[in-house]
Scaffold this motif. Sequence first.
Motif, PDB file in Angstrom:
ATOM      1  N   CYS A  27       0.833  -1.200   0.000  1.00  0.00           N
ATOM      2  CA  CYS A  27       0.000   0.000   0.000  1.00  0.00           C
ATOM      3  C   CYS A  27       0.872   1.256   0.000  1.00  0.00           C
ATOM      4  O   CYS A  27       2.101   1.196   0.062  1.00  0.00           O
ATOM      5  CB  CYS A  27      -0.953   0.001   1.191  1.00  0.00           C
ATOM      6  N   TRP A  28       0.188   2.386  -0.046  1.00  0.00           N
ATOM      7  CA  TRP A  28       0.845   3.688  -0.150  1.00  0.00           C
ATOM      8  C   TRP A  28       1.769   3.992   1.015  1.00  0.00           C
ATOM      9  O   TRP A  28       2.683   4.830   0.902  1.00  0.00           O
ATOM     10  CB  TRP A  28      -0.213   4.792  -0.247  1.00  0.00           C
TER      11      TRP A  28
ATOM     12  N   ASN B  64       5.423   3.932   0.254  1.00  0.00           N
ATOM     13  CA  ASN B  64       5.949   5.129  -0.407  1.00  0.00           C
ATOM     14  C   ASN B  64       6.299   6.215   0.612  1.00  0.00           C
ATOM     15  O   ASN B  64       7.361   6.851   0.524  1.00  0.00           O
ATOM     16  CB  ASN B  64       4.913   5.681  -1.393  1.00  0.00           C
ATOM     17  N   HIS B  65       5.411   6.416   1.582  1.00  0.00           N
ATOM     18  CA  HIS B  65       5.659   7.446   2.599  1.00  0.00           C
ATOM     19  C   HIS B  65       6.822   7.043   3.512  1.00  0.00           C
ATOM     20  O   HIS B  65       7.632   7.894   3.895  1.00  0.00           O
ATOM     21  CB  HIS B  65       4.401   7.673   3.434  1.00  0.00           C
TER      22      HIS B  65
ATOM     23  N   GLU C  64       7.974   7.696  -4.278  1.00  0.00           N
ATOM     24  CA  GLU C  64       6.600   7.781  -4.760  1.00  0.00           C
ATOM     25  C   GLU C  64       6.071   6.482  -5.353  1.00  0.00           C
ATOM     26  O   GLU C  64       4.897   6.154  -5.196  1.00  0.00           O
ATOM     27  CB  GLU C  64       6.484   8.907  -5.791  1.00  0.00           C
TER      28      GLU C  64
ATOM     29  N   SER D  53       5.685   1.226  -3.813  1.00  0.00           N
ATOM     30  CA  SER D  53       4.651   0.204  -3.627  1.00  0.00           C
ATOM     31  C   SER D  53       4.215  -0.384  -4.959  1.00  0.00           C
ATOM     32  O   SER D  53       3.964  -1.591  -5.068  1.00  0.00           O
ATOM     33  CB  SER D  53       3.445   0.780  -2.884  1.00  0.00           C
TER      34      SER D  53
END
Length: 225
Positions: free
Chosen positions: A124-125, A128-129, A134, A137
């Motif tokens: 999931c996102w 990326n964080h 960016e 994932s």
Amino acid sequence: MNSTPVINQVFAGGLSLLKPEGQSTGMFKQRHNGLVRVALNGLVGDQHGDPRVHGGPEKAVHHYAAEHYPRLAEAFPDSAGQLLPGSLGENLSGQGLTELNVHIGDLFRVGTALLQVSQPRSPCWKINHRFEAEHMSMYVAKQRITGWYYRVIHPGIIQAGDHIELLERPNEWVSIDEFWQVQLSHRPVIEELMALAATKGLAEDWQRRLAERAKWLQKRVGEGG
């Protein structure tokens, strides 16, 4: 498998805040060198930021292949220093088991616990964080290097250095990699989706989703879509 793989590291931990927006996450786990108790919902002391989509009996223990980290570091050099075993939020890290040779429904003994492969991890996102990258994932998903989850068949005690011994394989064709090949196909074969949905040991949520997709495709074919 010619030799019995070993769990090199065990990770569990509490919640932390994820930059830049401060969402709660359980990705920042701590390495445990001693004995760790495994209960039906996972490692004792482990926590998840969003229990709606993480944790629970069908996602009790997350395993990630340590050999993927150099590949990720090469693809995302700005994050290479952070891409170490444990950083994707896995509970178990080791070498020798990957998405290519781990199958849905595989039953393993680890220490005194019995763990069964229930489903792949869906990246999931938050990845990326976590790494300020960016597209990480998406890369993990497209490369089919997602890791997988176990359900706990029998609680027990595990620790780093334990062998992970394959006891039973009910599905010869459905490796984690093969699962993703069917699931991610732009035009999946309906029969393959139906076979995947019927896979012994697959989490019920995935069985339902795959069966619904197969029925939708069958309807479209019937309508000439």
